[in-house]
Motif scaffolding. Sequence first.
Motif, PDB file in Angstrom:
ATOM      1  N   VAL A 206      -8.163   7.645  -6.843  1.00  0.00           N
ATOM      2  CA  VAL A 206      -6.933   7.097  -7.409  1.00  0.00           C
ATOM      3  C   VAL A 206      -6.500   5.854  -6.647  1.00  0.00           C
ATOM      4  O   VAL A 206      -6.131   4.834  -7.240  1.00  0.00           O
ATOM      5  N   VAL A 207      -6.538   5.930  -5.335  1.00  0.00           N
ATOM      6  CA  VAL A 207      -6.137   4.784  -4.517  1.00  0.00           C
ATOM      7  C   VAL A 207      -7.052   3.590  -4.766  1.00  0.00           C
ATOM      8  O   VAL A 207      -6.604   2.456  -4.916  1.00  0.00           O
ATOM      9  N   HIS A 455       1.477   7.508  -9.900  1.00  0.00           N
ATOM     10  CA  HIS A 455       2.151   6.243 -10.183  1.00  0.00           C
ATOM     11  C   HIS A 455       2.627   5.569  -8.901  1.00  0.00           C
ATOM     12  O   HIS A 455       2.526   4.351  -8.740  1.00  0.00           O
ATOM     13  N   GLU A 456       3.138   6.372  -7.957  1.00  0.00           N
ATOM     14  CA  GLU A 456       3.575   5.798  -6.691  1.00  0.00           C
ATOM     15  C   GLU A 456       2.409   5.225  -5.905  1.00  0.00           C
ATOM     16  O   GLU A 456       2.539   4.189  -5.250  1.00  0.00           O
ATOM     17  N   LEU A 457       1.259   5.896  -5.995  1.00  0.00           N
ATOM     18  CA  LEU A 457       0.074   5.354  -5.331  1.00  0.00           C
ATOM     19  C   LEU A 457      -0.269   3.977  -5.875  1.00  0.00           C
ATOM     20  O   LEU A 457      -0.594   3.050  -5.140  1.00  0.00           O
ATOM     21  N   LYS A 458      -0.187   3.828  -7.183  1.00  0.00           N
ATOM     22  CA  LYS A 458      -0.541   2.551  -7.796  1.00  0.00           C
ATOM     23  C   LYS A 458       0.495   1.482  -7.476  1.00  0.00           C
ATOM     24  O   LYS A 458       0.149   0.327  -7.211  1.00  0.00           O
ATOM     25  N   SER A 459       1.764   1.868  -7.470  1.00  0.00           N
ATOM     26  CA  SER A 459       2.796   0.893  -7.142  1.00  0.00           C
ATOM     27  C   SER A 459       2.726   0.480  -5.684  1.00  0.00           C
ATOM     28  O   SER A 459       3.055  -0.649  -5.326  1.00  0.00           O
ATOM     29  N   VAL A 460       2.265   1.421  -4.817  1.00  0.00           N
ATOM     30  CA  VAL A 460       2.049   1.074  -3.413  1.00  0.00           C
ATOM     31  C   VAL A 460       1.035  -0.041  -3.305  1.00  0.00           C
ATOM     32  O   VAL A 460       1.163  -0.965  -2.507  1.00  0.00           O
TER      33      VAL A 460
END
Length: 481
Positions: A206-207, A455-460
Amino acid sequence: MSQHGLVMGFTAILLPQLRRRDSPIPIGESAGSWIASILGFALIGGNFIAPTIMAKFGRRTANLVSVVPALVGWFCILLAPNIVVLLVARVLQGISMGMSATLSPILIGEYTSPNNRGAFLTIISLSIAIGVLTVHSMGSYLSWQTTALICAFITFTDLLIIINSPESPSWLADQGRYDDCKRVFRWLRGDGEEEELKEMIEATIVVREARESVNISQTFSQTVKTKIAYFGSTLKKKEFLKPIFIMIHIYTLSQWAGANLLAAYSIDIFTHVIGSDANVPLMVITLDVQRIISNSCAIFVIKKVKRRMMLFITVAINIIAFLSIALYTYAKTNNMLPWFLNYAAVGIFLIHLHMFSIATGTVPLPFIIAGELFPLEYRSIAGGISVFFLSANLFITVKTAPHLFATLGIYGAYCVYAAVIVYCLVVAGISLPETKDRTLQDIEDEFRGRPLTVHELKSVQSLTSWRRHSKDRRCSSPFIQ
């Protein structure tokens, strides 16, 4: 990590030999304190070098690079014609120590399973203790040049071990090398932890997908803005700031607890406490042996006892030992000791009590906690920032020790050390969560307050409002690594 013991312990046998009248490199007290303490200053350089190499080229490569300045440093000491070359050698060794201090707890934390992680991280302090005993034993009977030559061969052996060691499975997964990750993970841990391996790879995928989606078609200015925004966002995250805050105080505690003093100034401390009539070199060796025994016991105890409880108990003993030695030396200096306490055995016992608290708690526990607190995403940079304070405190404690002993006496200096430790223990007691037998992801989620969503991983990774496609990839399903 045995290099830490070799390098720190070498000071205790180098300085007395250089102070002799027939020394080829005569030194004074100021020069001696610089030889002992410049390691802490040089450690800072290693702290900044290690995270970049760890993140970009891998943990194993960083480990290999860290050995080179140590090896060169030993040969510089062996051939040193003057104090300048000695200082350069110590700077090189300090850089090596700074790199390994940042790298070792992270690498071991990624190598080992939660059940065995504490025991393996405790071996760091055991390695340091063996290094100190080795160099003190050799220095009691050999010249400092011969001792440096033997240490150089030990360092070369260290290099051979690292060459034949595997890369971290976490870093391999982060690079997308999933087959290598699986192979190394199973080689390290066997086939009984497949669930953790699966979750680690799924989270890393994912990351990587989020990272790659951001890097597509970005201009240089967009890349710079992304990195600045990412850094600014990172500084606001609890899972980044809290571990660093905790480790700053844990590392400060470890450096003021006296391990470096007993390694670098052990002969001076024994002389202050019990006098010069005793066989001080023998006392130093017995103290190092006790340190190894205590470290070995800590390996088994750490698997049974919770981290916080062990920290409180061992640091409390450390504080008691500091204050007892301070009271004993003050009374002895002012001829106030009662007859039944006016024996060298009392001072020797108090120093050994102090070493016991160091070997079982204040040396191994910081490395254990450092290997468990930092999130994977920020592990390199967070480790480097926190170890910076380890370096600064190492320099301060070793550099100022001779001055404090001369002005305040050992009793005054030990009261100062005890006060610093009490403050750090209070902060750790308030802030430090229990980490025993917990996965690294579980600890990270506690700092954040909840699991991280995809979603938070992607926004990070993106943190850019101009990328429309990032909005189309939103997902609210949580995951746990």
